[in-house]
Design an enzyme around this catalytic site. Structure first.
Site, PDB file in Angstrom:
ATOM      1  N   LYS A  83       0.828  -1.215   0.000  1.00  0.00           N
ATOM      2  CA  LYS A  83       0.000   0.000   0.000  1.00  0.00           C
ATOM      3  C   LYS A  83       0.861   1.264   0.000  1.00  0.00           C
ATOM      4  O   LYS A  83       0.441   2.299  -0.477  1.00  0.00           O
ATOM      5  CB  LYS A  83      -0.987   0.007   1.165  1.00  0.00           C
ATOM      6  CG  LYS A  83      -0.455   0.464   2.519  1.00  0.00           C
ATOM      7  CD  LYS A  83      -1.649   0.695   3.457  1.00  0.00           C
ATOM      8  CE  LYS A  83      -1.264   1.243   4.815  1.00  0.00           C
ATOM      9  NZ  LYS A  83      -0.604   0.252   5.679  1.00  0.00           N
ATOM     10  N   HIS A 123       1.294  -3.803  15.097  1.00  0.00           N
ATOM     11  CA  HIS A 123       1.841  -2.688  14.330  1.00  0.00           C
ATOM     12  C   HIS A 123       1.993  -1.525  15.296  1.00  0.00           C
ATOM     13  O   HIS A 123       1.024  -1.115  15.924  1.00  0.00           O
ATOM     14  CB  HIS A 123       0.915  -2.321  13.167  1.00  0.00           C
ATOM     15  CG  HIS A 123       1.597  -1.496  12.099  1.00  0.00           C
ATOM     16  ND1 HIS A 123       2.197  -0.289  12.381  1.00  0.00           N
ATOM     17  CD2 HIS A 123       1.777  -1.713  10.780  1.00  0.00           C
ATOM     18  CE1 HIS A 123       2.716   0.205  11.254  1.00  0.00           C
ATOM     19  NE2 HIS A 123       2.481  -0.640  10.271  1.00  0.00           N
ATOM     20  N   GLU A 167       6.415  -6.266   8.249  1.00  0.00           N
ATOM     21  CA  GLU A 167       5.661  -5.725   7.107  1.00  0.00           C
ATOM     22  C   GLU A 167       6.086  -4.294   6.803  1.00  0.00           C
ATOM     23  O   GLU A 167       5.276  -3.361   6.871  1.00  0.00           O
ATOM     24  CB  GLU A 167       4.155  -5.762   7.428  1.00  0.00           C
ATOM     25  CG  GLU A 167       3.612  -7.129   7.784  1.00  0.00           C
ATOM     26  CD  GLU A 167       2.257  -7.062   8.512  1.00  0.00           C
ATOM     27  OE1 GLU A 167       1.823  -5.952   8.885  1.00  0.00           O
ATOM     28  OE2 GLU A 167       1.647  -8.115   8.713  1.00  0.00           O
TER      29      GLU A 167
HETATM   30  C1  PLP Z   1       0.365   0.174   6.458  1.00  0.00           C
HETATM   31  C2  PLP Z   1       0.704  -1.127   7.066  1.00  0.00           C
HETATM   32  C3  PLP Z   1       2.032  -1.568   7.057  1.00  0.00           C
HETATM   33  C4  PLP Z   1       3.182  -0.726   6.575  1.00  0.00           C
HETATM   34  O1  PLP Z   1       3.495   0.232   7.532  1.00  0.00           O
HETATM   35  P1  PLP Z   1       4.788   1.182   7.389  1.00  0.00           P
HETATM   36  O2  PLP Z   1       4.660   2.091   8.547  1.00  0.00           O
HETATM   37  O3  PLP Z   1       4.718   1.861   6.078  1.00  0.00           O
HETATM   38  O4  PLP Z   1       5.987   0.305   7.501  1.00  0.00           O
HETATM   39  C5  PLP Z   1       2.275  -2.824   7.559  1.00  0.00           C
HETATM   40  N1  PLP Z   1       1.292  -3.610   8.035  1.00  0.00           N
HETATM   41  C6  PLP Z   1      -0.005  -3.218   8.066  1.00  0.00           C
HETATM   42  C7  PLP Z   1      -1.030  -4.140   8.586  1.00  0.00           C
HETATM   43  C8  PLP Z   1      -0.332  -1.960   7.588  1.00  0.00           C
HETATM   44  O5  PLP Z   1      -1.615  -1.551   7.642  1.00  0.00           O
END
Ligand code: PLP
Length: 381
Positions: free
Chosen positions: A57, A185, A263
């Protein structure tokens, strides 16, 4: 453009901008493959025991995804459309995690059909849906963790209470799913190392509790959030410092056999992007210079709104700087990039550019509001 802006003296980035503008009209988003590769290798080097799943994304451009496919990366997708995109570009289904805790029924059916079997969830109704439409999937429970100080808060919307985690994993098992681990996260652009430390401690407690209840977990997903430098003179914790702490905590808190995945989105693509715009109009009002660029908040500066991001605006001009307002091209006064930028005197045609803008920029740009298309994306080495 004035000749002075094409003077041969200047740094690599400025030369790259001049070369690009000789071939393409602004606005242009230059994505440097060498930087994507450098970031991927940096991630692997400093977190060798962690498998990165690129969160597309941040920048779903096919050439960006292909670059990571070639590097052997895994991928984080949030919808069937993202899933089909990465599969179509050569990523095998075993290298994909469906990391949206809320998935629609058709999207789950697509995951089952395409054999994407690893996914996250954070609530019981989702488990019933997964069990019915993507039976026997491997699931990770996403828990809520502190997002203090992160630029983008994610725990407001996602994550089960850690106290519920083992109950949910056992429920998954009872429904015929394969409960494999825990994900979290810490919030995007996370510069508070403590967020990772706390999240890892909470997760380790969930692993212990699960084991006591006869459920051995094998996957730890530490999510994204890894920070980059948006400004040249920024002084927050670097990725390297953060990675060192994460490594230490992983060794301290988890069994060597635990498979650790992450991620990263922003970290892998942010530094690879340079947005090059031009001044299309200027005026003097409210005692300030006003510059109107050919890209704005509806376009590649959409991160100002959705990513809560601030950018460092740079020019090819040198000389005395004046307080200036910089705005986008649309007829909406909300389309204002900055009310107080110190910029040299610019003319129509002058270049304004931004480095480190490869993530959450073109990805969230509106296609044609007011008839202005976002920047053309140009991949270079
Ligand atoms: C947006 C998102 C990411 C990426 O996050 P960054 O801060 O760009 O590294 C990873 N995992 C999930 C579930 C997300 O929604």
């Amino acid at each position: 453009m004035k000749k002075s802006e094409f003077s041969p003296n200047g740094n690599t980035v400025e030369n790259l901008i001049r070369q690009t503008l000789a071939k393409h009209a602004a606005p242009v988003m230059i994505i440097r493959r060498s930087i994507l590769i450098r970031q991927y290798k940096r991630f692997r080097q400093y977190l060798p025991q962690v498998t990165p799943y690129y969160a597309i994304k941040a920048n779903p451009h096919p050439d960006v995804i292909k670059t990571f496919v070639r590097l052997g990366s895994h991928f984080d997708v949030a919808s069937a459309q993202e899933m089909n995109l990465v599969l179509g570009l050569g990523a095998p289904p075993q290298k994909i995690i469906f990391a949206n805790t809320i998935k629609s029924v058709p999207d789950l059916q697509m995951a089952a059909r395409k054999r994407v079997s690893l996914m996250t969830f954070d609530n019981e109704p989702e488990l019933y849906k997964i069990a019915r439409h993507a039976p026997a999937s491997r699931v990770l429970v996403r828990i809520k963790v502190e997002n203090i100080g992160s630029v983008v808060e994610l725990s407001l919307k996602f994550g089960a209470d850690p106290e519920q985690a083992v109950f949910l994993l056992r429920k998954a098992k009872a429904l015929g799913l394969q409960p494999e681990g825990v994900s979290f996260h810490v919030g995007s652009q996370c510069t508070q190392i403590q967020n990772y430390v706390q999240a890892l401690e909470v997760t380790a407690a969930v692993f212990r509790e699960a084991k006591e209840e006869g459920l051995t977990l094998s996957i730890l997903d530490i999510g994204g959030g890894f920070p980059i430098r948006h400004f040249d003179h920024e002084n927050h914790a670097t990725f390297e410092t953060l990675a060192r702490t994460v490594r230490t905590e992983l060794t301290r808190l988890f069994d060597k056999k635990t498979r650790v995945i992450a991620e990263p989105g922003r970290f892998l693509v942010g530094p690879g992007g340079i947005l090059v715009t031009q001044v299309i109009g200027r005026t003097f009002r409210n005692n300030k210079n006003y510059y109107y660029l050919n890209d704005g908040v509806y376009g590649d500066f959409s991160g100002i709104v959705f990513d809560h991001c601030k950018y460092e605006l740079k020019t090819l001009r040198r000389g005395q700087k004046f307080l200036s307002t910089v705005a986008g091209p649309t007829c909406d006064s909300f389309d204002t990039i900055s009310l107080s930028e110190e910029l040299p005197e610019l003319d129509v045609g002058s270049v304004v550019y931004v480095k480190n803008i490869g993530a959450y920029s073109s990805a969230s740009a509106v296609q044609n509001f007011n008839g202005f298309a976002p920047a053309k994306i140009v991949l270079t080495d």
